[in-house]
Design an enzyme around this catalytic site. Structure first.
Site, PDB file in Angstrom:
ATOM      1  CG  HIS A  47      38.214  70.772  27.140  1.00  0.00           C
ATOM      2  ND1 HIS A  47      39.424  71.183  27.630  1.00  0.00           N
ATOM      3  CD2 HIS A  47      38.282  69.428  27.032  1.00  0.00           C
ATOM      4  CE1 HIS A  47      40.200  70.125  27.823  1.00  0.00           C
ATOM      5  NE2 HIS A  47      39.541  69.050  27.458  1.00  0.00           N
ATOM      6  CB  SER A  66      46.779  69.856  23.281  1.00  0.00           C
ATOM      7  OG  SER A  66      47.270  69.032  24.319  1.00  0.00           O
ATOM      8  CG  ASP A  96      42.599  63.095  22.176  1.00  0.00           C
ATOM      9  OD1 ASP A  96      43.829  62.947  22.248  1.00  0.00           O
ATOM     10  OD2 ASP A  96      42.009  64.066  22.677  1.00  0.00           O
ATOM     11  NE  ARG A 111      50.200  65.116  27.859  1.00  0.00           N
ATOM     12  CZ  ARG A 111      49.131  64.339  27.864  1.00  0.00           C
ATOM     13  NH1 ARG A 111      48.184  64.537  26.968  1.00  0.00           N
ATOM     14  NH2 ARG A 111      49.001  63.367  28.751  1.00  0.00           N
ATOM     15  CD  GLN A 120      42.912  59.233  30.554  1.00  0.00           C
ATOM     16  OE1 GLN A 120      41.768  59.096  30.956  1.00  0.00           O
ATOM     17  NE2 GLN A 120      43.183  59.944  29.471  1.00  0.00           N
ATOM     18  N   GLY A 158      40.095  67.959  32.841  1.00  0.00           N
ATOM     19  CA  GLY A 158      40.305  69.298  33.408  1.00  0.00           C
ATOM     20  C   GLY A 158      41.223  70.093  32.509  1.00  0.00           C
ATOM     21  CG  LEU A 204      37.514  72.740  31.431  1.00  0.00           C
ATOM     22  CD1 LEU A 204      36.097  73.223  31.712  1.00  0.00           C
ATOM     23  CD2 LEU A 204      37.494  71.351  30.803  1.00  0.00           C
ATOM     24  CG  HIS A 205      41.986  73.180  25.820  1.00  0.00           C
ATOM     25  ND1 HIS A 205      41.138  72.742  24.839  1.00  0.00           N
ATOM     26  CD2 HIS A 205      42.717  72.095  26.190  1.00  0.00           C
ATOM     27  CE1 HIS A 205      41.352  71.466  24.608  1.00  0.00           C
ATOM     28  NE2 HIS A 205      42.292  71.033  25.423  1.00  0.00           N
TER      29      HIS A 205
HETATM   30  O1  PAF Z   1      40.348  62.912  26.178  1.00  0.00           O
HETATM   31  C1  PAF Z   1      40.367  63.061  27.417  1.00  0.00           C
HETATM   32  O2  PAF Z   1      40.419  64.168  27.932  1.00  0.00           O
HETATM   33  C2  PAF Z   1      40.312  61.822  28.302  1.00  0.00           C
HETATM   34  O3  PAF Z   1      40.968  60.750  27.726  1.00  0.00           O
HETATM   35  C3  PAF Z   1      38.871  61.440  28.732  1.00  0.00           C
HETATM   36  C4  PAF Z   1      38.018  61.087  27.525  1.00  0.00           C
HETATM   37  C5  PAF Z   1      38.247  62.609  29.471  1.00  0.00           C
HETATM   38  C6  PAF Z   1      38.917  60.232  29.652  1.00  0.00           C
HETATM   39  O4  PAF Z   1      39.596  60.519  30.834  1.00  0.00           O
END
Ligand code: PAF
Length: 262
Positions: A38, A186, A151, A188, A62, A32, A34-35
């Site tokens: 994405h 990002s 990533d 963040r 995670q 989520g 979204l930027h």
């Molecule tokens: O990169 C991410 O946003 C997350 O690690 C992912 C791949 C959606 C898994 O939750």
């Protein structure tokens, strides 16, 4: 119109009823918030597939730090509006109960590469990532799944997992999207104060500067970053730093560092 889907059952029925197995399907997994990064993955998927699904799921397994999960930005309504604007066909937005019907009893563990770099500092992080990605791939059954190179460690692990488990999916790597000042886009970044945001582009700049990783780490510490690591692995340089409570990661090909010096 982006149609929201909340359960795996709903998606499977729709997939069969709409005959989606006949064409190609792109999946862009997201947490989520979204930027532009994405959006680039989604545009690529839209260009390469008949149908595109964005998954929007703030995956709790995670997050090794509850405060990080708590502060993670995002609004489903805003994300759906972004998906709609881009022309995304479906948004898979499950609950944690839907994704983890047995809690976290079953999980994917990788025993080597996931223990390095970010994995060495965030215990269990990549188990959570690989577990949820495997679940998403099995639930949605895309032809292609799109991941950003920001990533890079995650991308490598997902690619290897898909190969190791014979998953019938093409894992597509997409270049890191950067702000004009060089900072990788990002979710963040939204948590940075104006002063931290002004300092943040010095992070990719330090990674790109010629010299040993230790020199880049020293430079970053002098600038006021708390350095998690700067390491060269294979043909890339990886780094993670903190500004206040906000953790930033980045990586770039080592060739970029030597070009910056020439
Ligand atoms: O990169 C991410 O946003 C997350 O690690 C992912 C791949 C959606 C898994 O939750």
């Amino acid at each position: 119109m982006t149609r929201p889907i909340h359960t795996v059952g709903e998606w499977r029925r729709l997939r069969a009823d709409a005959g989606l197995e006949q064409g190609t399907l792109g999946l862009v997994p997201t947490l989520g918030a979204l930027h532009a990064g994405h959006a680039a993955l989604l545009r690529r998927s839209l260009a390469e597939n008949d149908v595109t699904v964005v998954s929007i799921f703030l995956n709790p397994t995670q997050f090794d730090d509850p405060a990080d999960l708590e502060s993670y930005p995002g609004s489903l309504a805003a994300d759906l509006a972004t998906a709609r604007e881009l022309g995304v066909d479906y948004a898979f937005c499950p609950t944690a109960g839907e994704m983890y019907p047995f809690g976290y009893r079953y999980r994917v563990t990788e025993d080597d590469a996931s223990r390095r770099l970010c994995g060495a500092r965030r215990p269990g992080h990549f188990d959570g990532v690989l577990t949820v990605v495997l679940k998403l791939l099995l639930a949605i059954r895309p032809t292609r799944a799109y991941f950003g190179e920001k990533d890079y460690q995650q991308l490598d692990l997902v690619r290897d997992m898909a190969r190791d488990f014979f998953l019938d999916v093409d894992v597509v790597a997409c270049p890191t999207v950067r702000h004009p000042d060089g900072l990788a886009v990002s979710s963040r970044n939204a948590l940075l104060s104006p002063a931290q945001r002004a300092l943040a582009p010095r992070f990719p700049a330090a990674l790109a500067a010629p010299g040993e990783p230790a020199a880049a780490a020293r430079r970053l510490a002098e600038l006021g970053f708390a350095v998690d690591y700067v390491e060269d692995r294979g043909d890339r340089r990886y780094g993670a730093v903190r500004l206040g409570g906000v953790r930033l990661i980045d990586n770039l090909p080592l060739a970029a560092a030597s070009e910056a010096g020439s």
